[in-house]
Scaffold this active site. Structure first.
Site, PDB file in Angstrom:
ATOM      1  N   HIS A   1     -22.040  48.737  36.112  1.00  0.00           N
ATOM      2  CA  HIS A   1     -21.232  49.169  37.256  1.00  0.00           C
ATOM      3  C   HIS A   1     -19.747  48.827  37.151  1.00  0.00           C
ATOM      4  CE1 HIS A   1     -24.279  50.893  39.849  1.00  0.00           C
ATOM      5  NE2 HIS A   1     -25.102  49.888  39.535  1.00  0.00           N
TER       6      HIS A   1
ATOM      7  N   GLU B   1     -25.956  56.116  39.383  1.00  0.00           N
ATOM      8  CA  GLU B   1     -26.898  55.267  38.639  1.00  0.00           C
ATOM      9  C   GLU B   1     -27.431  55.968  37.382  1.00  0.00           C
ATOM     10  OE1 GLU B   1     -27.736  52.194  38.725  1.00  0.00           O
ATOM     11  OE2 GLU B   1     -27.261  51.467  40.728  1.00  0.00           O
TER      12      GLU B   1
ATOM     13  N   SER C   1     -26.217  50.523  31.053  1.00  0.00           N
ATOM     14  CA  SER C   1     -26.479  49.083  30.919  1.00  0.00           C
ATOM     15  C   SER C   1     -27.800  48.842  30.201  1.00  0.00           C
ATOM     16  CB  SER C   1     -26.524  48.412  32.297  1.00  0.00           C
ATOM     17  OG  SER C   1     -27.598  48.930  33.062  1.00  0.00           O
TER      18      SER C   1
HETATM   19 FE   LIG Z   1     -27.218  49.669  39.924  1.00  0.00          FE
END
Ligand SMILES: [Fe+2]
Length: 298
Positions: free
Chosen positions: A167, A208, A227
């Site tokens: 993020h 996301e 991520s």
């Molecule tokens: Fe998240």
């Protein structure tokens, strides 16, 4: 896995004041007493935090710093290959450390001059309305724990690696920052839980797990993909659909397994035109209106 970014282990405070993180049986750290004690310790710091005080400093161990460094090393070439150029430029501008876990204060100090965000601590799950409404004020609730050392490239729940590498790098982009803050202002505006859930689902399929076409290739900009080591190998194999707010807000999805359908923008401008405009204009009537248009209700 696709559950990343959604599934938090419950955190409770016992009658004796002890804070406990309840890991699931399938969690890699479930049987590791040392890891569980560390998770409890970090959750207690966040639970006890007074928002009038500076965000707590965690004294990360050598092992935790090694996990961070390993993930940074492994993700870097995948980012070069799979991440949209806007994310790569933002990651470079933010310039977070790759050899040790940054303190949230440090994340804020780096990102605030770029796009105005503040990182604050969260012990685990933050209630949906609070989490999204904070985004409207450019405040991001972040966990501070790390995944289990036995599986540095996997986490069943969003740890600081997801919150920061996913993020913060994304939010360091003015464009993704603007989109995210618009989602937050929408959450502040919406009254019904139904509309809030619809908003959260559109967020899920964009910030996301969003993907985007760039120079003839499919790239990722979603924090949940960027991520995650495993996700980046998989997303091009998914069913890719064009952006569609109705579908994004109403599609049933299973957060515990691979998400078989992703929504791709043609460009950043189209992302703004579709998702950005939705965030700016949605109201409590939007979900019903969309469902009627999709003939999901009579
Ligand atoms: Fe998240």
């Amino acid at each position: 896995m696709f559950e990343e970014g959604q599934l938090y282990s419950p955190v409770t405070r016992q009658a004796d004041g002890q804070v406990e993180v309840h890991l699931g049986e399938n969690h890699p750290g479930f049987k590791d007493e040392h890891y569980r004690a560390r998770r409890n310790e970090i959750a207690a710091v966040a639970t006890d935090w007074d928002p009038r005080e500076p965000v707590p400093h965690i004294d990360y161990t050598d092992e935790e710093n090694r996990i961070w460094a390993t993930v940074c090393t492994e993700l870097a070439p995948k980012h070069e290959h799979y991440a949209h150029s806007e994310y790569l430029a933002a990651k470079q501008a933010l310039g977070l450390p790759t050899d040790h876990v940054p303190q949230l204060e440090q994340v804020t100090a780096s990102i605030k001059p770029l796009t105005g965000w503040t990182y604050i601590t969260a012990p685990g799950l933050v209630e949906l309305r609070e989490f999204y409404s904070s985004l409207g004020d450019k405040v991001f609730h972040s966990t501070q724990y790390l995944r289990h050392p036995s599986e540095p490239l996997y986490t069943p729940e969003p740890d600081i690696i997801h919150e920061v590498i996913g993020h913060a790098n994304q939010l360091a982009s003015p464009r993704f920052s603007t989109l995210t803050a618009a989602a937050g202002r929408a959450a502040q505006r919406l009254q019904t839980e139904d509309a809030l859930k619809f908003l959260a689902d559109v967020f899920w399929f964009s910030l996301e797990f969003g993907v985007i076409h760039e120079d003839g290739l499919l790239k990722a900009y979603g924090a949940g993909i960027l991520s995650s080591y495993g996700e980046m190998d998989e997303f091009r194999q998914m069913e890719i659909r064009p952006l569609d707010i109705g579908q994004m807000g109403t599609l049933n999805y299973d957060i515990t397994s691979y998400q078989p359908i992703l929504f791709a923008a043609d460009s950043l401008d189209q992302l703004d035109d579709v998702v950005g405009v939705f965030f700016e204009t949605c109201d409590d009537e939007t979900p019903d209106r969309v469902r009627r248009e999709l003939h999901l209700t009579s």
